[in-house]
Motif scaffolding. Structure first.
Motif, PDB file in Angstrom:
ATOM      1  N   VAL A  61       0.827  -1.200   0.000  1.00 42.06           N
ATOM      2  CA  VAL A  61       0.000   0.000   0.000  1.00 42.06           C
ATOM      3  C   VAL A  61       0.864   1.254   0.000  1.00 42.06           C
ATOM      4  CG1 VAL A  61      -1.698   1.306   1.326  1.00 42.06           C
ATOM      5  CG2 VAL A  61      -1.959  -1.158   1.073  1.00 42.06           C
ATOM      6  N   LYS A  62       2.017   1.210   0.659  1.00 39.89           N
ATOM      7  CA  LYS A  62       2.908   2.376   0.661  1.00 39.89           C
ATOM      8  C   LYS A  62       3.419   2.667  -0.750  1.00 39.89           C
ATOM      9  CE  LYS A  62       4.314   1.690   5.458  1.00 39.89           C
ATOM     10  NZ  LYS A  62       5.412   1.335   6.378  1.00 39.89           N
ATOM     11  N   ALA A  63       3.676   1.638  -1.516  1.00 39.55           N
ATOM     12  CA  ALA A  63       3.883   1.749  -2.965  1.00 39.55           C
ATOM     13  C   ALA A  63       4.988   2.698  -3.391  1.00 39.55           C
ATOM     14  CB  ALA A  63       2.570   2.154  -3.647  1.00 39.55           C
ATOM     15  N   THR A  64       6.036   2.830  -2.579  1.00 39.81           N
ATOM     16  CA  THR A  64       7.124   3.736  -2.960  1.00 39.81           C
ATOM     17  C   THR A  64       7.842   3.264  -4.218  1.00 39.81           C
ATOM     18  OG1 THR A  64       8.578   2.583  -1.405  1.00 39.81           O
ATOM     19  CG2 THR A  64       7.503   4.590  -0.621  1.00 39.81           C
ATOM     20  N   GLY A  65       7.782   1.965  -4.516  1.00 37.48           N
ATOM     21  CA  GLY A  65       8.394   1.471  -5.747  1.00 37.48           C
ATOM     22  C   GLY A  65       7.761   2.035  -6.996  1.00 37.48           C
ATOM     23  N   GLU A  69     -11.021  -2.178   3.527  1.00 33.95           N
ATOM     24  CA  GLU A  69      -9.987  -1.225   3.111  1.00 33.95           C
ATOM     25  C   GLU A  69      -8.600  -1.602   3.641  1.00 33.95           C
ATOM     26  OE1 GLU A  69      -9.043   1.396   1.548  1.00 33.95           O
ATOM     27  OE2 GLU A  69     -10.782   2.583   0.904  1.00 33.95           O
ATOM     28  N   LYS A  70      -7.607  -1.508   2.761  1.00 35.42           N
ATOM     29  CA  LYS A  70      -6.210  -1.621   3.159  1.00 35.42           C
ATOM     30  C   LYS A  70      -5.449  -0.329   2.869  1.00 35.42           C
ATOM     31  CE  LYS A  70      -6.183  -6.498   1.655  1.00 35.42           C
ATOM     32  NZ  LYS A  70      -7.220  -6.441   0.586  1.00 35.42           N
ATOM     33  N   VAL A  71      -6.043   0.561   2.090  1.00 34.65           N
ATOM     34  CA  VAL A  71      -5.394   1.817   1.701  1.00 34.65           C
ATOM     35  C   VAL A  71      -5.811   2.943   2.639  1.00 34.65           C
ATOM     36  CG1 VAL A  71      -5.084   3.506  -0.142  1.00 34.65           C
ATOM     37  CG2 VAL A  71      -5.268   1.068  -0.696  1.00 34.65           C
ATOM     38  N   CYS A  72      -7.103   3.184   2.746  1.00 42.13           N
ATOM     39  CA  CYS A  72      -7.635   4.178   3.681  1.00 42.13           C
ATOM     40  C   CYS A  72      -8.047   3.437   4.950  1.00 42.13           C
ATOM     41  CB  CYS A  72      -8.822   4.912   3.058  1.00 42.13           C
ATOM     42  SG  CYS A  72      -9.513   6.203   4.106  1.00 42.13           S
ATOM     43  N   LEU A  73      -7.162   3.430   5.932  1.00 41.70           N
ATOM     44  CA  LEU A  73      -7.367   2.628   7.140  1.00 41.70           C
ATOM     45  C   LEU A  73      -8.511   3.188   7.992  1.00 41.70           C
ATOM     46  CD1 LEU A  73      -3.627   2.041   8.101  1.00 41.70           C
ATOM     47  CD2 LEU A  73      -5.168   0.499   6.873  1.00 41.70           C
TER      48      LEU A  73
END
Length: 277
Positions: free
Chosen positions: A148-152, A226-230
């Motif tokens: 979810v952090k998706a920095t890649g 939800e896993k993105v907007c906790l």
């Protein structure tokens, strides 16, 4: 389906799709980070367009819209707000309902920050947060999974970028998406270059003042998976909205409009009818 090219803030070319009667109440569908107007395919292709005018732009830096190189084109409220105002003006939309998904909710709040709410009928936030970066609740973002952090997705290395993008998209769903859906979404996500993703996402914003000042009706929609907007982020949105009106979707994640389009379209139509009649 009408295909339009509109000059946004600073003359940035915006690609916009428009469907439905031109004199019908307008729903301005604002997609999320690294996404595309096709995110709203299950709304644009359904019977909502029989009753409403559906307007779905590719945000600046996304899809078929222009992609300025300068981070200043993405990292403050002014350009996003200017783009939404330009679309409303160019299409002659009379008090549209702003529907912002994820980062699209930030863009809707950018519009409120710069232009206020006199020119809209109301606001719908879908899986959206209202604080990010240095303005975010301490510790909340750290609880997200690496996918979810998706920095890649900021990487210029295409293999790393593509791998991160697929992981992020999987995390957007409560259940594993179909191969066809995942392939389609991966394709249009890769149209958003790394420099846009980074500049657009690494903002420090707090939109609570804009929502607390809102005088028009508002609705928040969240998937229960939800896993993105906790949950803590969703609770913040509910607390900030006037009246705190919200809907929860069992069995859905970050994309309830895709995972349960029948219910989403019905709920959106009902809310729009209430606030635009």
């Amino acid at each position: 389906m009408r295909k339009l090219e509109i000059a946004g803030a600073d003359g940035v070319r915006l690609h916009v799709r428009d469907r439905g009667p031109e004199d019908a109440p307008a729903l301005l569908l604002i997609h999320g980070w690294s996404q595309h107007h096709m995110s709203w395919s299950k709304q644009m292709g359904g019977d909502l367009a029989d009753r409403f005018r559906l307007v779905a732009p590719d945000l600046r830096g996304h899809g078929a819209s222009a992609k300025p190189e300068d981070a200043a084109a993405y990292d403050t409220s002014a350009p996003w707000a200017g783009d939404i105002a330009a679309i409303i003006a160019a299409l002659g939309l009379d008090r549209p309902l702003l529907v912002g998904w994820s980062m699209g909710g930030w863009v809707a709040c950018d519009y409120l920050r710069v232009h206020g709410d006199a020119g809209i009928a109301g606001l719908v936030l879908v899986g959206s947060t209202i604080r990010m970066g240095q303005g975010a609740a301490v510790g909340v973002h750290e609880k997200r999974s690496p996918a979810v952090k998706a920095t890649g997705m900021y990487s210029e290395d295409q293999e790393a970028n593509l791998t991160a993008t697929i992981g992020f998209l999987r995390a957007c769903f409560a259940k594993t998406p179909s191969k066809q859906d995942l392939a389609l979404m991966t394709g249009f996500n890769m149209l958003c270059p790394p420099h846009v993703r980074k500049a657009a996402r690494l903002r420090s914003e707090d939109y609570r003042p804009e929502l607390e000042a809102l005088t028009k009706p508002a609705l928040a929609i969240f998937g229960e998976g939800e896993k993105v907007c906790l949950p803590a982020m969703a609770d913040e949105v509910r607390a900030a909205l006037p009246g705190g009106r919200s809907l929860s979707y069992p069995g859905c994640g970050h994309v309830p409009f895709w995972e349960n389009p029948d219910r989403f379209n019905a709920d959106l139509a009902q809310f729009a009818t209430e606030v635009m009649s």
